[in-house]
Design an enzyme around this catalytic site. Sequence first.
Site, PDB file in Angstrom:
ATOM      1  N   THR A 109       0.868  -1.174   0.000  1.00 12.67           N
ATOM      2  CA  THR A 109       0.000   0.000   0.000  1.00 12.67           C
ATOM      3  C   THR A 109       0.906   1.226   0.000  1.00 12.67           C
ATOM      4  O   THR A 109       1.619   1.471   0.974  1.00 12.67           O
ATOM      5  CB  THR A 109      -0.890   0.025   1.251  1.00 12.67           C
ATOM      6  OG1 THR A 109      -1.623  -1.189   1.309  1.00 12.67           O
ATOM      7  CG2 THR A 109      -1.849   1.212   1.200  1.00 12.67           C
ATOM      8  N   LYS A 184      -7.495   1.526  -2.785  1.00 11.31           N
ATOM      9  CA  LYS A 184      -7.021   1.044  -1.484  1.00 11.31           C
ATOM     10  C   LYS A 184      -7.118   2.149  -0.428  1.00 11.31           C
ATOM     11  O   LYS A 184      -7.470   1.896   0.732  1.00 11.31           O
ATOM     12  CB  LYS A 184      -5.578   0.539  -1.615  1.00 11.31           C
ATOM     13  CG  LYS A 184      -4.911   0.122  -0.317  1.00 11.31           C
ATOM     14  CD  LYS A 184      -5.502  -1.115   0.320  1.00 11.31           C
ATOM     15  CE  LYS A 184      -4.766  -1.445   1.617  1.00 11.31           C
ATOM     16  NZ  LYS A 184      -5.337  -2.568   2.349  1.00 11.31           N
ATOM     17  N   LYS A 252       0.128   5.169   8.447  1.00  8.26           N
ATOM     18  CA  LYS A 252       0.725   5.493   7.133  1.00  8.26           C
ATOM     19  C   LYS A 252      -0.363   5.589   6.065  1.00  8.26           C
ATOM     20  O   LYS A 252      -0.384   6.497   5.237  1.00  8.26           O
ATOM     21  CB  LYS A 252       1.732   4.395   6.790  1.00  8.26           C
ATOM     22  CG  LYS A 252       2.339   4.484   5.431  1.00  8.26           C
ATOM     23  CD  LYS A 252       2.215   3.288   4.509  1.00  8.26           C
ATOM     24  CE  LYS A 252       1.790   1.960   4.891  1.00  8.26           C
ATOM     25  NZ  LYS A 252       1.402   1.062   3.809  1.00  8.26           N
TER      26      LYS A 252
HETATM   27  P1  NAP Z   1       5.493  -6.192   7.523  1.00  7.23           P
HETATM   28  O1  NAP Z   1       5.210  -7.513   8.120  1.00  7.23           O
HETATM   29  O2  NAP Z   1       6.036  -5.110   8.389  1.00  7.23           O
HETATM   30  O3  NAP Z   1       6.492  -6.427   6.269  1.00  7.23           O
HETATM   31  C1  NAP Z   1       7.071  -5.365   5.567  1.00  7.23           C
HETATM   32  C2  NAP Z   1       8.035  -5.955   4.547  1.00  7.23           C
HETATM   33  O4  NAP Z   1       8.640  -4.904   3.806  1.00  7.23           O
HETATM   34  C3  NAP Z   1       9.190  -6.746   5.181  1.00  7.23           C
HETATM   35  O5  NAP Z   1       9.506  -7.824   4.333  1.00  7.23           O
HETATM   36  C4  NAP Z   1      10.315  -5.701   5.185  1.00  7.23           C
HETATM   37  O6  NAP Z   1      11.603  -6.269   5.248  1.00  7.23           O
HETATM   38  C5  NAP Z   1      10.060  -5.049   3.851  1.00  7.23           C
HETATM   39  N1  NAP Z   1      10.660  -3.712   3.752  1.00  7.23           N
HETATM   40  C6  NAP Z   1      10.223  -2.574   4.345  1.00  7.23           C
HETATM   41  N2  NAP Z   1      11.008  -1.545   4.006  1.00  7.23           N
HETATM   42  C7  NAP Z   1      11.946  -2.033   3.156  1.00  7.23           C
HETATM   43  C8  NAP Z   1      13.026  -1.443   2.451  1.00  7.23           C
HETATM   44  N3  NAP Z   1      13.295  -0.128   2.538  1.00  7.23           N
HETATM   45  N4  NAP Z   1      13.802  -2.248   1.681  1.00  7.23           N
HETATM   46  C9  NAP Z   1      13.535  -3.568   1.578  1.00  7.23           C
HETATM   47  N5  NAP Z   1      12.515  -4.184   2.214  1.00  7.23           N
HETATM   48  C10 NAP Z   1      11.738  -3.420   3.001  1.00  7.23           C
HETATM   49  O7  NAP Z   1       4.202  -5.568   6.833  1.00  7.23           O
HETATM   50  P2  NAP Z   1       2.951  -6.291   6.157  1.00  7.23           P
HETATM   51  O8  NAP Z   1       1.834  -6.323   7.142  1.00  7.23           O
HETATM   52  O9  NAP Z   1       3.392  -7.533   5.465  1.00  7.23           O
HETATM   53  O10 NAP Z   1       2.557  -5.157   5.084  1.00  7.23           O
HETATM   54  C11 NAP Z   1       3.202  -5.039   3.822  1.00  7.23           C
HETATM   55  C12 NAP Z   1       2.399  -4.050   2.960  1.00  7.23           C
HETATM   56  O11 NAP Z   1       1.058  -4.561   2.779  1.00  7.23           O
HETATM   57  C13 NAP Z   1       2.239  -2.657   3.581  1.00  7.23           C
HETATM   58  O12 NAP Z   1       2.248  -1.671   2.574  1.00  7.23           O
HETATM   59  C14 NAP Z   1       0.874  -2.736   4.246  1.00  7.23           C
HETATM   60  O13 NAP Z   1       0.282  -1.456   4.401  1.00  7.23           O
HETATM   61  C15 NAP Z   1       0.113  -3.612   3.265  1.00  7.23           C
HETATM   62  N6  NAP Z   1      -1.030  -4.383   3.810  1.00  7.23           N
HETATM   63  C16 NAP Z   1      -0.927  -5.046   5.000  1.00  7.23           C
HETATM   64  C17 NAP Z   1      -2.032  -5.763   5.471  1.00  7.23           C
HETATM   65  C18 NAP Z   1      -2.011  -6.517   6.783  1.00  7.23           C
HETATM   66  O14 NAP Z   1      -3.095  -6.878   7.274  1.00  7.23           O
HETATM   67  N7  NAP Z   1      -0.855  -6.785   7.376  1.00  7.23           N
HETATM   68  C19 NAP Z   1      -3.216  -5.807   4.729  1.00  7.23           C
HETATM   69  C20 NAP Z   1      -3.260  -5.148   3.501  1.00  7.23           C
HETATM   70  C21 NAP Z   1      -2.161  -4.437   3.057  1.00  7.23           C
HETATM   71  P3  NAP Z   1      12.229  -6.699   6.689  1.00  7.23           P
HETATM   72  O15 NAP Z   1      11.700  -8.083   6.950  1.00  7.23           O
HETATM   73  O16 NAP Z   1      13.682  -6.648   6.478  1.00  7.23           O
HETATM   74  O17 NAP Z   1      11.737  -5.694   7.703  1.00  7.23           O
END
Ligand code: NAP
Length: 301
Positions: A109, A184, A252
Amino acid sequence: MKPSNDNSQLPRVGYIGLGIMGRPMAGHLLSAGYPLTVFNRTRAKTASLAVAGARVADSPRAVAEASDIIFTNVTDSPDLEAVVLGEADEPFGVIDGARPGSIVVDNSTVAPATAKKIAAILQAKGVHFLDAPVTGGEKGAVEATLAIMVGGEEKMFQRVLPLLQRLGKTVLHVGPHGAGQMTKAINQILGAIHLCAMAEALALAKAAGLDLEKTRQIVASGAAGSWMLTNLAPRAIAGDFRPGFKAGLQNKDLRIAMEAATQLDLDLPLTQLAKHRFKQLVDMGCGDEGTQAIVKTWGKP
Ligand code: NAP
């Protein structure tokens, strides 16, 4: 997560960002038989996919070199720019390894403006882009029941549709580049406002001395019901603030929505209020807790 044997006709797939969402989503593509190469900044998170048969690459560039379709799923707009466009002096990004004709599909997102910017930069190199954010939470990612809203060229959408159908139940092409992320943002303001409504309702129920679970059960089954009341209120009542979707990410997403509204010269007073509450929660040090922790800004139920 066992890949099938005859995958010679399938496109080679890459997945970058194996967090709460990315890891199970990449796992579904691997189980469907797609040859998979993955990258995660924290390498330890690649272990279960490597055991299941994925190749682990050292950079987003190496993922792109090995793939026809490259998925990304990272935190915020600057993170997406970092993995796709790389750093100024370092050939590290997807753009440095992607061949003309390959497709980058972003499940993160991020701001609609970022999606449009990245699409244009990739296009200049002959690489296609789709913004394909998702909703449905960790449960939707694990169970492959996500809703996926896709912006970009219809023809590219059709090419990746079979893969997206491995990840979600409802997959829709919603318009040109950026339209997926704008959709979104609309999803996120609804979710955040519903969460605030849930928290306020629980605060009143508690102050009035009602049984919180009985109150939740009855109102969730009627016209005031919501996904939040059904799925997140039980966790909030139980004091379970472990994240499915982190409060910091919701904060965010509200920033993204407010920026988009400002660009459109539109006032969103309820979103503004929800943004204030989520910012307060993050300032309380709860950014890594689940969004149900918003009840803390009304006092714990
Ligand atoms: P998360 O568990 O915090 O995972 C974030 C991922 O992004 C990790 O693999 C992290 O790597 C990587 N990352 C972040 N910054 C980076 C950078 N500068 N360079 C390389 N890798 C980077 O978050 P998530 O819940 O999976 O969410 C991921 C996305 O989906 C977000 O945009 C979120 O808003 C969206 N989303 C989430 C949900 C939900 O329910 N969780 C639902 C819909 C959409 P590391 O492992 O090294 O930290």
